[in-house]
Design an enzyme around this catalytic site. Sequence first.
Site, PDB file in Angstrom:
ATOM      1  N   GLU A 192       0.830  -1.198   0.000  1.00 21.32           N
ATOM      2  CA  GLU A 192       0.000   0.000   0.000  1.00 21.32           C
ATOM      3  C   GLU A 192       0.871   1.257   0.000  1.00 21.32           C
ATOM      4  OE1 GLU A 192      -3.534  -0.744   2.025  1.00 21.32           O
ATOM      5  OE2 GLU A 192      -4.092   1.343   2.281  1.00 21.32           O
ATOM      6  N   GLU A 237       2.085   1.692  -3.544  1.00 20.29           N
ATOM      7  CA  GLU A 237       0.983   2.166  -4.378  1.00 20.29           C
ATOM      8  C   GLU A 237       0.728   3.655  -4.123  1.00 20.29           C
ATOM      9  OE1 GLU A 237      -2.681   0.315  -3.221  1.00 20.29           O
ATOM     10  OE2 GLU A 237      -3.618   0.606  -5.178  1.00 20.29           O
ATOM     11  N   CYS A 293      -8.750  -2.511   3.423  1.00 21.76           N
ATOM     12  CA  CYS A 293      -8.779  -3.739   4.246  1.00 21.76           C
ATOM     13  C   CYS A 293     -10.116  -3.994   4.915  1.00 21.76           C
ATOM     14  CB  CYS A 293      -7.641  -3.770   5.257  1.00 21.76           C
ATOM     15  SG  CYS A 293      -7.215  -2.193   5.939  1.00 21.76           S
ATOM     16  N   SER A 330      -7.484   1.307  -2.695  1.00 24.20           N
ATOM     17  CA  SER A 330      -6.240   0.558  -2.869  1.00 24.20           C
ATOM     18  C   SER A 330      -6.512  -0.810  -3.473  1.00 24.20           C
ATOM     19  CB  SER A 330      -5.563   0.396  -1.505  1.00 24.20           C
ATOM     20  OG  SER A 330      -4.583  -0.601  -1.577  1.00 24.20           O
ATOM     21  N   LYS A 341     -15.881 -10.076   7.311  1.00 21.84           N
ATOM     22  CA  LYS A 341     -14.803 -10.895   6.731  1.00 21.84           C
ATOM     23  C   LYS A 341     -15.350 -12.218   6.200  1.00 21.84           C
ATOM     24  CE  LYS A 341     -11.095  -8.379   7.375  1.00 21.84           C
ATOM     25  NZ  LYS A 341     -10.218  -7.952   6.287  1.00 21.84           N
ATOM     26  N   GLU A 360     -16.261 -11.284   2.828  1.00 25.82           N
ATOM     27  CA  GLU A 360     -15.063 -11.036   2.009  1.00 25.82           C
ATOM     28  C   GLU A 360     -14.478 -12.360   1.532  1.00 25.82           C
ATOM     29  OE1 GLU A 360     -11.398  -8.099   2.609  1.00 25.82           O
ATOM     30  OE2 GLU A 360     -11.076  -9.898   3.766  1.00 25.82           O
ATOM     31  N   GLU A 403     -13.434 -12.800  -6.191  1.00 27.81           N
ATOM     32  CA  GLU A 403     -12.070 -12.300  -6.387  1.00 27.81           C
ATOM     33  C   GLU A 403     -11.055 -13.075  -5.558  1.00 27.81           C
ATOM     34  OE1 GLU A 403     -14.642 -10.458  -5.577  1.00 27.81           O
ATOM     35  OE2 GLU A 403     -14.718  -8.576  -6.728  1.00 27.81           O
ATOM     36  N   CYS A 414     -11.204  -2.234  14.067  1.00 22.52           N
ATOM     37  CA  CYS A 414     -11.475  -3.671  14.281  1.00 22.52           C
ATOM     38  C   CYS A 414     -11.630  -4.058  15.748  1.00 22.52           C
ATOM     39  CB  CYS A 414     -10.358  -4.508  13.696  1.00 22.52           C
ATOM     40  SG  CYS A 414     -10.258  -4.417  11.927  1.00 22.52           S
TER      41      CYS A 414
HETATM   42 FE1  HC1 Z   1      -8.749  -5.984  11.014  1.00 26.01          FE
HETATM   43 FE2  HC1 Z   1      -7.105  -6.325   9.187  1.00 26.01          FE
HETATM   44  S1  HC1 Z   1      -6.806  -4.967  10.957  1.00 26.01           S
HETATM   45  S2  HC1 Z   1      -9.208  -5.608   8.849  1.00 26.01           S
HETATM   46  O1  HC1 Z   1      -9.279  -4.156  11.111  1.00 26.01           O
HETATM   47  O2  HC1 Z   1      -6.472  -5.028   7.921  1.00 26.01           O
HETATM   48  O3  HC1 Z   1     -11.121  -7.803  10.998  1.00 26.01           O
HETATM   49  O4  HC1 Z   1      -7.942  -7.047  13.715  1.00 26.01           O
HETATM   50  O5  HC1 Z   1      -7.552  -8.747  10.611  1.00 26.01           O
HETATM   51  O6  HC1 Z   1      -7.439  -8.450   7.038  1.00 26.01           O
HETATM   52  O7  HC1 Z   1      -4.318  -7.223   9.911  1.00 26.01           O
HETATM   53  C1  HC1 Z   1     -10.263  -7.104  11.079  1.00 26.01           C
HETATM   54  C2  HC1 Z   1      -8.316  -6.589  12.726  1.00 26.01           C
HETATM   55  C3  HC1 Z   1      -7.748  -7.608  10.411  1.00 26.01           C
HETATM   56  C4  HC1 Z   1      -7.251  -7.655   7.853  1.00 26.01           C
HETATM   57  C5  HC1 Z   1      -5.363  -6.961   9.560  1.00 26.01           C
END
Ligand code: HC1
Length: 558
Positions: A277, A280, A297, A317, A352, A355, A360, A497
């Site tokens: 990142e 980028e 993220c 990103s 998540k 996700e 993808e 998070c």
């Molecule tokens: Fe998160 Fe991440 S910090 S998104 O906030 O970018 O869920 O803890 O795992 O993938 O590292 C959540 C937390 C996590 C991702 C990372």
Amino acid sequence: TEFMVIDNMPVEINGERNILDVIRKAGIDLPTFCYYSELSVYGACRMCVVEDQWGTIQAACSTPPKAGMEIRTNTPRLRKYRKMILELLLSNHCRDCTTCEKNGKCKLQELAQRFGIKQVRFHNTSEDSELDTSSLCIVRDKSKCILCGDCVRMCNEVQNVGAIEFAFRGSKMCVSTAFDEPLANTKCVGCGQCSVVCPTGAIVVRNDTAKLWKELSDNNTKVIVQIAPAVRVGIGKELGFSEGQNVMGRIVAALRRIGFDEVFDTSTGADFTVLEEAEEFSKRLLTGENLPLFTSCCPAWVRYAEQNYPQLLKNISTCRSPMQMLASILKEHHRNDEKRVVVVAVMPCTAKKQEAARDEFKEDGVPYVDYVITTQELIHLIKEANLIFSEIEPEAVDMPFGTTSGSGVIFGVTGGVTEAVIRRLSDDKSSFALRAIAFTGVRGMQGVKEARIDCNGREVKIAIVSGLKNADDLIRSIQQGEKQYDFVEVMSCPGGCIGGAGQPVTNRDGKYNRGAGLYNADRMSNIKRSEENPIIKELYDGMLKGKVHKLLHVNYLK
Ligand code: HC1
Ligand code: SF4
């Protein structure tokens, strides 16, 4: 100073918006179903009723405090009134508490116990309704809804999504999606914040642990697990530690006892995210294209942008989230294993789950992350395995992907991604400069933060938001030309998070302690910057050669 009288005690009024806050300050836990200080006041549940000196009964949450006011919170009338409300709620409510996902954490259950409800004199007139299991993130059970409206206000006021609303009036009133569509067909982004405020089992986090037990008992399957940053500071309170205490070593040990074959830390994945990142971002700063760069993220944010701001997708990103980066690295590493390999991710996040299921993030139809379980589900696993968590000796994660940096760990708190990227980009590599970054405005629990840093002689303007309404307001001010930024970090859950809907529910102080727990872990880490994590160099020189794009990036633009 002004004060009022509560149950014969003088209590100072100090800017509280309602007498409920004054009463709670006085050490009286006046019950409510529908009051949250961060949401608008609804005043519907009537549990917080109080009596004034003239015998008038009013809801404490919607009455502003006045000097000289005399309030009683616990008269025979009020007790009778509260019991009546509870009995009426219970009469329309399924009472299969022992098999409810919310058993032991339900406010209705707790208050029925607190007020000694032993029988319900009214008959249940509500019709049976079906569960809505269409969402990969949460499950809705209308029969357990008490119409407090907390979920509706959360979804509308804090998240600006509006997937759920009140429908109908009178006895038919319920919380519903538009046209009563399954949640999966709505604009729901899967953030799960509605389940955080739901006092009963009407909205709960989806529980996927049964499938996992199956995998764990299969000898022909290697089950690999990764643990997200925020989990280590979110799980302890329910297992005998203090809120925010970092119990990563014990989680690792518990997962091994449960039967996971290899255990890793998602912060290792985060170190790769920081590098990709940061690169980028530097490129975009040079060309001036697609600025501001929005972080990618948070999957609920990505979904929100896809639905509401498709024109902004080019600004997001292309980096995969740390969970996905680490998963693709793990699957690549085990490509030729004899056993079937599944990757499990323990996340503070309900989105998540969604996700991991995106096309993808699949190769030949197989997801890189096979299962996502939340911190709450991990607690279930630990309990079901009969482990006494506090007596487990901490252990370290596995190699070869077992090294992490403090930058990767702070990802779990709002501002953490930004701070990690700034560490990477700043050319002053002294430890003084590193510590100074913490004071640029990136830290703190506020929903909107701004920071300006000097990056190779150029002033970089940064915004950090958590909560999707805050993100939406910020995007509008950018579009209207009122604000201008180069880098914007978005996390859907207030606080980042650590306040994820997959975590055990906590309050403001709890989130603060969790954040402090992650900053502590960073301070105690001997590797602070992502690029100093030895696995980074090793993999860029090895496995990732020619595969950085395939394994670490994603294209949300279709
Ligand atoms: Fe998160 Fe991440 S910090 S998104 O906030 O970018 O869920 O803890 O795992 O993938 O590292 C959540 C937390 C996590 C991702 C990372
Ligand atoms: Fe709204 Fe989030 Fe709940 Fe979906 S998960 S209904 S977006 S609060």
